[in-house]
Design a protein around this motif. Sequence first.
Motif, mmCIF file in Angstrom:
data_model
loop_
_atom_site.group_PDB
_atom_site.id
_atom_site.type_symbol
_atom_site.label_atom_id
_atom_site.label_comp_id
_atom_site.label_asym_id
_atom_site.label_seq_id
_atom_site.Cartn_x
_atom_site.Cartn_y
_atom_site.Cartn_z
ATOM 1 N N VAL A 137 14.189 -9.998 20.908
ATOM 2 C CA VAL A 137 15.508 -10.642 20.882
ATOM 3 C C VAL A 137 15.278 -12.145 20.979
ATOM 4 O O VAL A 137 14.878 -12.666 22.020
ATOM 5 C CB VAL A 137 16.396 -10.137 22.032
ATOM 6 N N GLY A 138 15.489 -12.828 19.868
ATOM 7 C CA GLY A 138 15.226 -14.255 19.789
ATOM 8 C C GLY A 138 16.499 -15.067 19.808
ATOM 9 O O GLY A 138 17.538 -14.656 20.350
ATOM 10 N N SER A 139 16.439 -16.223 19.190
ATOM 11 C CA SER A 139 17.565 -17.156 19.234
ATOM 12 C C SER A 139 17.389 -18.196 18.132
ATOM 13 O O SER A 139 16.266 -18.480 17.708
ATOM 14 C CB SER A 139 17.601 -17.849 20.599
ATOM 15 N N ALA A 140 18.505 -18.789 17.716
ATOM 16 C CA ALA A 140 18.412 -19.949 16.833
ATOM 17 C C ALA A 140 17.574 -21.036 17.494
ATOM 18 O O ALA A 140 16.953 -21.864 16.822
ATOM 19 C CB ALA A 140 19.812 -20.478 16.527
ATOM 20 N N LEU A 141 17.514 -21.013 18.821
ATOM 21 C CA LEU A 141 16.762 -22.019 19.574
ATOM 22 C C LEU A 141 15.257 -21.774 19.515
ATOM 23 O O LEU A 141 14.484 -22.564 20.065
ATOM 24 C CB LEU A 141 17.233 -22.052 21.026
#
Length: 336
Positions: A137-141
């Motif tokens: 689970v990643g992020s645009a960040l």
Amino acid sequence: MTQTVVITGASAGIGRAVAQAYAERGDRLVLMARGRAGLDGAAQDCRERGAADVRTYQLDVADHEAVRAAAADAAAAFDGLDVWINDAFVSVFAPAWEVSPEEYRRVMEVNYLGTVHGTLAALEHMRAAGRGAIVQVGSALAYRGIPLQAAYCATKHAIQGFNDSLRAELLHDCPGVTLSMVQMPAVNTPQFSWVRTRLPRHPQPVPPIYQPEVAATAVLWAADYGKREVNVASATWKTRLGNIVAPGLLDRLLSTTKQGYDAQQTADPVDPAQWHDNVDKPRDDDRDFGAHGVFDDTSKPYSVTLWATMHRPALAAAATGLGLAAAAAVGIARRR
């Protein structure tokens, strides 16, 4: 086919929503988190939603041996592991110079090393079986850091680099194991009520905000189809594109009070004496917070971008069909 699915950070937020979604499929669930009340609530949710079986492990993903032992126990009980979702994380909201070395270390141990620990534990069983799916689970960040979240952004960048290396190694040695990263937009989870913060006002995700069920839909789709990377919303795409096209301009926009600072806070002041975070110990040990945060009124229950991504072949076929029909109509008109 019933699957065995492991989810870290399963007691709240995105992890909780992912667990609920797999439960509705009737899968076997292995839930890992630090908070006892949150874990018990998640297990009850999943049983009520039709999970074939549910096992819980109260642990800190920063402890590799605890993660490895839980994985081995679950694999023995369920005859292997099919899907592993790494979601556990903590965060500190403050200017970079106000975050202590100990806090940087703790955030890195949970977010980055916790992901590594989970991935290695999963691979121990999946490589032996020659199959499986791992989703981070990643992020645009993971591609663009923002002010006030240096510790968190650094860990997401680290996970992205780890994934790139590992993905190539799996393609070389064990192509039956897929590795995905789902890059999230702002999501309405309880984290914004329990992050460690030194901001004057209550932290919030940078709008537009999406409900955790949107994130869960993307995670399950990535795992089902072994997608390399999924960008969940248009905000994720815009962030990544802006960082490629005009990173310097983005620096200056994010340095402004409105774009980089006010956007990460509500109007409600924070009382430091009453604020309790989950960096060193769980907030959901004696209270179940569930999947949703406090921003239900302003959160979107769907993402058009995600829908289009998931239906890309059908949309492409429809566009081709329309193009052929238009060409045929033009041809008929000319013959007349």
